[in-house]
Write a protein that holds these residues in place. Structure first.
Motif, PDB file in Angstrom:
ATOM      1  N   PRO A  56      -0.691   5.442 -18.819  1.00 24.74           N
ATOM      2  CA  PRO A  56       0.398   5.298 -17.559  1.00 24.74           C
ATOM      3  C   PRO A  56       0.294   4.308 -16.735  1.00 24.74           C
ATOM      4  CG  PRO A  56      -1.880   6.574 -17.400  1.00 24.74           C
ATOM      5  CD  PRO A  56      -1.825   6.096 -18.822  1.00 24.74           C
ATOM      6  N   THR A  57       1.546   4.168 -16.043  1.00 24.70           N
ATOM      7  CA  THR A  57       1.432   2.662 -15.251  1.00 24.70           C
ATOM      8  C   THR A  57       0.811   3.033 -14.321  1.00 24.70           C
ATOM      9  OG1 THR A  57       3.911   2.559 -15.904  1.00 24.70           O
ATOM     10  CG2 THR A  57       3.103   1.416 -14.061  1.00 24.70           C
ATOM     11  N   PRO A  58      -0.039   1.852 -13.794  1.00 22.23           N
ATOM     12  CA  PRO A  58      -1.062   2.005 -12.689  1.00 22.23           C
ATOM     13  C   PRO A  58      -0.192   2.076 -11.485  1.00 22.23           C
ATOM     14  CG  PRO A  58      -1.005  -0.126 -13.423  1.00 22.23           C
ATOM     15  CD  PRO A  58      -0.077   0.662 -14.567  1.00 22.23           C
ATOM     16  N   VAL A  59      -0.711   2.538 -10.333  1.00 22.39           N
ATOM     17  CA  VAL A  59      -0.080   2.510  -8.974  1.00 22.39           C
ATOM     18  C   VAL A  59      -1.041   1.557  -8.134  1.00 22.39           C
ATOM     19  CG1 VAL A  59       0.631   3.697  -6.962  1.00 22.39           C
ATOM     20  CG2 VAL A  59       0.673   5.024  -9.153  1.00 22.39           C
ATOM     21  N   TYR A  60      -0.243   0.528  -7.679  1.00 26.80           N
ATOM     22  CA  TYR A  60      -0.743  -0.230  -6.745  1.00 26.80           C
ATOM     23  C   TYR A  60      -0.342   0.016  -5.291  1.00 26.80           C
ATOM     24  CZ  TYR A  60      -1.420  -3.397 -10.616  1.00 26.80           C
ATOM     25  OH  TYR A  60      -2.018  -3.629 -11.957  1.00 26.80           O
ATOM     26  N   ALA A  61      -1.357  -0.209  -4.316  1.00 27.38           N
ATOM     27  CA  ALA A  61      -1.104  -0.103  -2.893  1.00 27.38           C
ATOM     28  C   ALA A  61      -1.423  -1.073  -2.130  1.00 27.38           C
ATOM     29  CB  ALA A  61      -1.778   1.135  -2.480  1.00 27.38           C
ATOM     30  N   VAL A  62      -0.668  -1.428  -0.959  1.00 29.73           N
ATOM     31  CA  VAL A  62      -1.174  -2.587  -0.076  1.00 29.73           C
ATOM     32  C   VAL A  62      -1.533  -2.005   1.250  1.00 29.73           C
ATOM     33  CG1 VAL A  62      -0.266  -4.424   0.982  1.00 29.73           C
ATOM     34  CG2 VAL A  62       0.404  -4.036  -1.204  1.00 29.73           C
ATOM     35  N   ASP A  63      -2.793  -2.198   1.851  1.00 29.85           N
ATOM     36  CA  ASP A  63      -3.215  -1.383   3.005  1.00 29.85           C
ATOM     37  C   ASP A  63      -3.251  -2.703   3.943  1.00 29.85           C
ATOM     38  OD1 ASP A  63      -3.915   0.241   4.730  1.00 29.85           O
ATOM     39  OD2 ASP A  63      -5.945   0.583   3.982  1.00 29.85           O
ATOM     40  N   VAL A  64      -2.837  -2.535   5.145  1.00 33.75           N
ATOM     41  CA  VAL A  64      -2.617  -3.546   6.100  1.00 33.75           C
ATOM     42  C   VAL A  64      -3.095  -2.929   7.320  1.00 33.75           C
ATOM     43  CG1 VAL A  64      -1.340  -5.019   7.591  1.00 33.75           C
ATOM     44  CG2 VAL A  64      -0.636  -4.703   4.922  1.00 33.75           C
ATOM     45  N   HIS A  65      -4.157  -3.646   7.972  1.00 31.67           N
ATOM     46  CA  HIS A  65      -4.757  -3.335   9.381  1.00 31.67           C
ATOM     47  C   HIS A  65      -4.394  -4.412  10.214  1.00 31.67           C
ATOM     48  CE1 HIS A  65      -7.386   0.299   8.060  1.00 31.67           C
ATOM     49  NE2 HIS A  65      -7.234  -0.390   6.823  1.00 31.67           N
ATOM     50  N   HIS A  66      -3.311  -3.915  11.298  1.00 29.30           N
ATOM     51  CA  HIS A  66      -2.907  -5.038  11.990  1.00 29.30           C
ATOM     52  C   HIS A  66      -3.837  -5.602  12.931  1.00 29.30           C
ATOM     53  CE1 HIS A  66       1.163  -4.319  10.716  1.00 29.30           C
ATOM     54  NE2 HIS A  66       0.790  -2.965  10.471  1.00 29.30           N
ATOM     55  N   LEU A  67      -4.951  -5.043  13.303  1.00 33.60           N
ATOM     56  CA  LEU A  67      -5.757  -5.338  14.293  1.00 33.60           C
ATOM     57  C   LEU A  67      -7.045  -5.974  13.708  1.00 33.60           C
ATOM     58  CD1 LEU A  67      -5.380  -2.698  17.101  1.00 33.60           C
ATOM     59  CD2 LEU A  67      -3.985  -4.756  16.947  1.00 33.60           C
TER      60      LEU A  67
ATOM     61  N   ALA B 181      -5.594  -7.151   4.839  1.00 40.30           N
ATOM     62  CA  ALA B 181      -4.794  -6.661   3.971  1.00 40.30           C
ATOM     63  C   ALA B 181      -5.504  -6.492   2.389  1.00 40.30           C
ATOM     64  CB  ALA B 181      -3.483  -7.647   3.542  1.00 40.30           C
ATOM     65  N   ALA B 182      -5.230  -5.382   1.973  1.00 41.31           N
ATOM     66  CA  ALA B 182      -5.960  -5.227   0.832  1.00 41.31           C
ATOM     67  C   ALA B 182      -5.088  -4.651  -0.227  1.00 41.31           C
ATOM     68  CB  ALA B 182      -7.158  -4.299   1.054  1.00 41.31           C
ATOM     69  N   LEU B 183      -5.424  -5.157  -1.665  1.00 38.71           N
ATOM     70  CA  LEU B 183      -4.522  -4.431  -2.715  1.00 38.71           C
ATOM     71  C   LEU B 183      -5.378  -3.522  -3.465  1.00 38.71           C
ATOM     72  CD1 LEU B 183      -1.980  -4.827  -4.549  1.00 38.71           C
ATOM     73  CD2 LEU B 183      -3.405  -6.219  -5.645  1.00 38.71           C
ATOM     74  N   TYR B 184      -4.692  -2.326  -3.701  1.00 36.11           N
ATOM     75  CA  TYR B 184      -5.683  -1.413  -4.516  1.00 36.11           C
ATOM     76  C   TYR B 184      -4.812  -1.129  -5.767  1.00 36.11           C
ATOM     77  CZ  TYR B 184      -8.230  -0.308  -0.333  1.00 36.11           C
ATOM     78  OH  TYR B 184      -9.004  -0.296   0.934  1.00 36.11           O
ATOM     79  N   ARG B 185      -5.800  -0.706  -6.775  1.00 38.54           N
ATOM     80  CA  ARG B 185      -5.146  -0.414  -7.878  1.00 38.54           C
ATOM     81  C   ARG B 185      -5.541   0.929  -8.484  1.00 38.54           C
ATOM     82  NH1 ARG B 185      -5.896  -0.508 -13.756  1.00 38.54           N
ATOM     83  NH2 ARG B 185      -4.236  -1.256 -14.856  1.00 38.54           N
ATOM     84  N   ASP B 186      -4.781   1.899  -8.598  1.00 35.81           N
ATOM     85  CA  ASP B 186      -5.279   3.239  -8.647  1.00 35.81           C
ATOM     86  C   ASP B 186      -6.115   3.407  -7.831  1.00 35.81           C
ATOM     87  OD1 ASP B 186      -3.278   3.808 -10.675  1.00 35.81           O
ATOM     88  OD2 ASP B 186      -4.752   3.078 -12.462  1.00 35.81           O
TER      89      ASP B 186
ATOM     90  N   VAL C 246      -8.456   1.807  -6.181  1.00 30.91           N
ATOM     91  CA  VAL C 246      -9.693   1.125  -5.966  1.00 30.91           C
ATOM     92  C   VAL C 246      -9.174  -0.104  -5.394  1.00 30.91           C
ATOM     93  CG1 VAL C 246     -11.885   0.072  -7.004  1.00 30.91           C
ATOM     94  CG2 VAL C 246     -10.918   2.593  -7.822  1.00 30.91           C
ATOM     95  N   GLN C 247      -9.902  -0.836  -4.461  1.00 31.23           N
ATOM     96  CA  GLN C 247      -9.670  -2.088  -3.852  1.00 31.23           C
ATOM     97  C   GLN C 247      -9.940  -3.270  -4.851  1.00 31.23           C
ATOM     98  OE1 GLN C 247     -11.321  -4.998  -0.508  1.00 31.23           O
ATOM     99  NE2 GLN C 247     -10.734  -3.074   0.566  1.00 31.23           N
ATOM    100  N   VAL C 248      -9.110  -3.956  -5.409  1.00 28.61           N
ATOM    101  CA  VAL C 248      -9.305  -5.006  -6.179  1.00 28.61           C
ATOM    102  C   VAL C 248      -9.085  -6.434  -5.569  1.00 28.61           C
ATOM    103  CG1 VAL C 248      -8.708  -3.594  -8.203  1.00 28.61           C
ATOM    104  CG2 VAL C 248      -6.759  -4.741  -6.925  1.00 28.61           C
ATOM    105  N   HIS C 249      -8.399  -6.561  -4.480  1.00 25.64           N
ATOM    106  CA  HIS C 249      -8.119  -7.881  -3.818  1.00 25.64           C
ATOM    107  C   HIS C 249      -7.827  -7.425  -2.359  1.00 25.64           C
ATOM    108  CE1 HIS C 249      -7.754 -10.016  -7.471  1.00 25.64           C
ATOM    109  NE2 HIS C 249      -6.793  -9.339  -7.951  1.00 25.64           N
ATOM    110  N   ARG C 250      -8.494  -8.577  -1.369  1.00 27.76           N
ATOM    111  CA  ARG C 250      -8.315  -8.479  -0.204  1.00 27.76           C
ATOM    112  C   ARG C 250      -8.001 -10.073   0.258  1.00 27.76           C
ATOM    113  NH1 ARG C 250     -14.558  -7.060   1.673  1.00 27.76           N
ATOM    114  NH2 ARG C 250     -15.716  -8.632   0.587  1.00 27.76           N
TER     115      ARG C 250
END
Length: 277
Positions: free
Chosen positions: A89-100, A122-127, A129-133
């Protein structure tokens, strides 16, 4: 499928840009390299669900169809029937941004523990799980390209998946975020949405026309300028209530532009500089 759940064309169709001048391509590559250099490994924490009350200080976007590299199959598999491995299955990436959120260096220190759990700008999640910030503006590596993230004082200016060939498209906002709610409104009421967007552009351009001569007047008041070029007096002198109205309207217009991830170097002149770091 409900009409409300129909995919937003603005978030699903990629736009192939015209060939860029060499200087612009070099500038873009240098900017990407600079931002990639400040990306840190993630702390492996789980992605938290978005809550409606977080809309004023958090943004969450998803990339469902990153271009995964082709994996070579086992030798001889091409000629053997029924031996192909099932596609993963193609992994789902998510970008979570906390402006403050504070910058990472302020939270964990320059030589701090890289796996320390903090609220990242800012953080990048793969399925999930946080993989980069990273600090903002940020560029995260993903299969097939990068995810480019930038903000202004009014919200996001970029949240784009940029492929290696220069094609880019906007990520899908979480449906409960302010960006997601605005996108759903645009799908339900496209004409009203377009009218609101047009009004926002007009308001910002009017504000620019009013602000430009005032800024020129302030500059010419400096001795080093006035001694050589003289002074300039702005022909526009609005009453206090008009200035206040224009200020409030400008803030609302800039927020509307941020929620729809629209940004133009001239229309959004007061927010452009914050996205160039």
């Amino acid at each position: 499928m409900d009409h409300d759940d129909q995919p937003d064309d603005r978030h699903t169709h990629a736009a192939r840009p015209p060939p860029s001048p060499l200087w612009r391509t070099m500038f873009r590559r240098r900017k990407i390299s600079k931002r990639l250099a400040k990306v840190q490994p993630g702390d492996r924490s789980a992605l938290k669900d978005f809550r409606l009350w977080q809309g004023l200080h958090r943004s969450l976007f998803y990339l469902d169809d990153a271009v995964e590299p082709q994996q070579p199959g086992p030798e001889g598999a091409a000629g053997s029937a029924g031996t192909a491995e099932p596609a993963e299955p193609t992994p789902v990436y998510a970008v979570d941004v906390h402006h403050l959120a504070d910058e990472l260096s302020d939270q964990i220190g320059e030589e701090g523990a890289k796996d320390k759990k903090v609220t990242s700008p800012a953080a990048l999640y793969r399925d999930g799980v946080q993989v980069h910030r990273s600090d903002l503006p940020a560029t995260f590596p993903v299969p097939g390209g990068v995810v480019d993230v930038a903000i202004s004082m009014y919200g996001l200016t970029r949240m784009h998946y940029v492929l290696d060939d220069g094609t880019e498209r906007t990520l899908r906002p979480d449906r409960t975020s302010l960006e997601g709610l605005r996108a759903r409104f645009g799908r339900r009421f496209p004409r009203t949405s377009s009218a609101i967007g047009a009004v926002a552009v007009v308001v910002l351009l009017v504000g620019l026309v009013v602000a430009a001569p005032l800024a020129l007047e302030m500059v010419t008041r400096l001795d080093i300028v006035s001694d050589r070029f003289g002074t300039f007096t702005s022909p526009i002198n609005l009453p206090a209530w008009a200035n206040t109205t224009l200020l409030v309207a400008g803030i609302l217009a800039a927020t509307e532009r941020a929620l729809t991830l629209r940004n133009h170097w001239l229309v959004d002149l007061d927010t452009t500089g914050t996205a160039l770091g």
